[in-house]
Design a protein around this motif. Structure first.
Motif, PDB file in Angstrom:
ATOM      1  N   ARG A   1       1.716   0.842  -2.576  1.00 41.95           N
ATOM      2  CA  ARG A   1       0.403   1.339  -2.163  1.00 41.95           C
ATOM      3  C   ARG A   1       0.513   1.827  -0.728  1.00 41.95           C
ATOM      4  O   ARG A   1       0.713   1.052   0.196  1.00 41.95           O
ATOM      5  CB  ARG A   1      -0.677   0.278  -2.283  1.00 41.95           C
ATOM      6  CG  ARG A   1      -2.071   0.879  -2.018  1.00 41.95           C
ATOM      7  CD  ARG A   1      -3.199  -0.073  -2.294  1.00 41.95           C
ATOM      8  NE  ARG A   1      -3.126  -1.163  -1.312  1.00 41.95           N
ATOM      9  CZ  ARG A   1      -3.482  -2.405  -1.560  1.00 41.95           C
ATOM     10  NH1 ARG A   1      -3.932  -2.768  -2.738  1.00 41.95           N
ATOM     11  NH2 ARG A   1      -3.408  -3.329  -0.619  1.00 41.95           N
ATOM     12  N   LYS A   2       0.378   3.151  -0.577  1.00 38.97           N
ATOM     13  CA  LYS A   2       0.499   3.771   0.740  1.00 38.97           C
ATOM     14  C   LYS A   2      -0.827   3.678   1.491  1.00 38.97           C
ATOM     15  O   LYS A   2      -1.872   3.442   0.878  1.00 38.97           O
ATOM     16  CB  LYS A   2       0.935   5.233   0.582  1.00 38.97           C
ATOM     17  CG  LYS A   2       2.290   5.361  -0.104  1.00 38.97           C
ATOM     18  CD  LYS A   2       2.855   6.752  -0.037  1.00 38.97           C
ATOM     19  CE  LYS A   2       2.271   7.662  -1.066  1.00 38.97           C
ATOM     20  NZ  LYS A   2       2.943   8.979  -1.124  1.00 38.97           N
ATOM     21  N   PRO A   3      -0.796   3.853   2.813  1.00 36.65           N
ATOM     22  CA  PRO A   3      -2.042   3.863   3.579  1.00 36.65           C
ATOM     23  C   PRO A   3      -3.005   4.902   2.993  1.00 36.65           C
ATOM     24  O   PRO A   3      -2.607   6.005   2.643  1.00 36.65           O
ATOM     25  CB  PRO A   3      -1.598   4.246   4.986  1.00 36.65           C
ATOM     26  CG  PRO A   3      -0.177   3.792   5.064  1.00 36.65           C
ATOM     27  CD  PRO A   3       0.377   4.009   3.672  1.00 36.65           C
ATOM     28  N   GLY A   4      -4.251   4.513   2.836  1.00 33.45           N
ATOM     29  CA  GLY A   4      -5.234   5.405   2.230  1.00 33.45           C
ATOM     30  C   GLY A   4      -5.442   5.126   0.753  1.00 33.45           C
ATOM     31  O   GLY A   4      -6.303   5.714   0.125  1.00 33.45           O
ATOM     32  N   GLY A   5      -4.620   4.250   0.167  1.00 33.58           N
ATOM     33  CA  GLY A   5      -4.819   3.857  -1.218  1.00 33.58           C
ATOM     34  C   GLY A   5      -3.989   4.586  -2.255  1.00 33.58           C
ATOM     35  O   GLY A   5      -3.921   4.161  -3.401  1.00 33.58           O
ATOM     36  N   GLU A   6      -3.344   5.704  -1.904  1.00 34.44           N
ATOM     37  CA  GLU A   6      -2.499   6.414  -2.869  1.00 34.44           C
ATOM     38  C   GLU A   6      -1.317   5.528  -3.254  1.00 34.44           C
ATOM     39  O   GLU A   6      -0.788   4.790  -2.426  1.00 34.44           O
ATOM     40  CB  GLU A   6      -1.991   7.723  -2.247  1.00 34.44           C
ATOM     41  CG  GLU A   6      -1.133   8.541  -3.185  1.00 34.44           C
ATOM     42  CD  GLU A   6      -0.532   9.766  -2.514  1.00 34.44           C
ATOM     43  OE1 GLU A   6       0.341  10.380  -3.131  1.00 34.44           O
ATOM     44  OE2 GLU A   6      -0.925  10.089  -1.378  1.00 34.44           O
ATOM     45  N   GLU A   7      -0.917   5.592  -4.527  1.00 38.24           N
ATOM     46  CA  GLU A   7       0.196   4.764  -4.986  1.00 38.24           C
ATOM     47  C   GLU A   7       1.395   5.607  -5.373  1.00 38.24           C
ATOM     48  O   GLU A   7       1.252   6.677  -5.968  1.00 38.24           O
ATOM     49  CB  GLU A   7      -0.221   3.900  -6.183  1.00 38.24           C
ATOM     50  CG  GLU A   7      -1.129   2.769  -5.779  1.00 38.24           C
ATOM     51  CD  GLU A   7      -1.297   1.736  -6.881  1.00 38.24           C
ATOM     52  OE1 GLU A   7      -0.957   2.004  -8.045  1.00 38.24           O
ATOM     53  OE2 GLU A   7      -1.777   0.644  -6.549  1.00 38.24           O
TER      54      GLU A   7
END
Length: 138
Positions: free
Chosen positions: A54-60
């Motif tokens: 899970r990257k910063p901002g919520g994108e996976e």
């Protein structure tokens, strides 16, 4: 800025992912591991399965690994995978065909070594298909 940890996922062939993450989930030898920044240092083997980043901002970001080694440091996660495939590159039809061929090879296998190799391949392919199905549900 969000609290993050650097993640590197590499295979023998290439670097699959390198970047910041808020949270990582992967298949540890003793079960699924969830890793946040400042995790206690750890080295363990990983089983075939899905790595979810899970990257910063919520994108996976999704990566399939066919086993390997995980090293966790408070500010760094390193996944050294035997084989790693980006989620977008996973092909269910190819995996099903490889599974069919491995099942045929198992039926023809004669000695214990050959059977063990084919069984390992079957387990990896089953994990890959499970990961593909999990990714498709999202």
């Amino acid at each position: 800025m969000a609290n993050t940890i650097h993640v590197d996922v590499v295979s023998a062939e290439e670097s699959i992912f390198s970047g910041e993450a808020e949270f990582v989930v992967l298949p540890g030898e003793a079960g699924e591991l969830g890793i946040y920044p400042r995790h206690t240092p750890l080295i363990t083997r990983i089983k075939p399965g899905a790595v979810r980043i899970r990257k910063p901002g919520g994108e996976e970001e999704f990566v399939f690994v066919a086993g390997g080694i995980l090293e966790i440091q408070p500010k760094l996660i390193t996944v050294l995978a035997d084989t790693a495939i980006r989620g977008a590159d996973l092909d269910e039809a190819k995996a099903n065909e490889a599974l069919r061929q491995a099942e045929e090879a198992r039926a023809k296998a004669k000695d214990k070594t050959e059977i063990a190799v084919v069984e390992g391949e079957l387990a990896m392919l089953a994990a890959q298909l499970a990961a593909i199905r999990k990714l498709r549900k999202k």
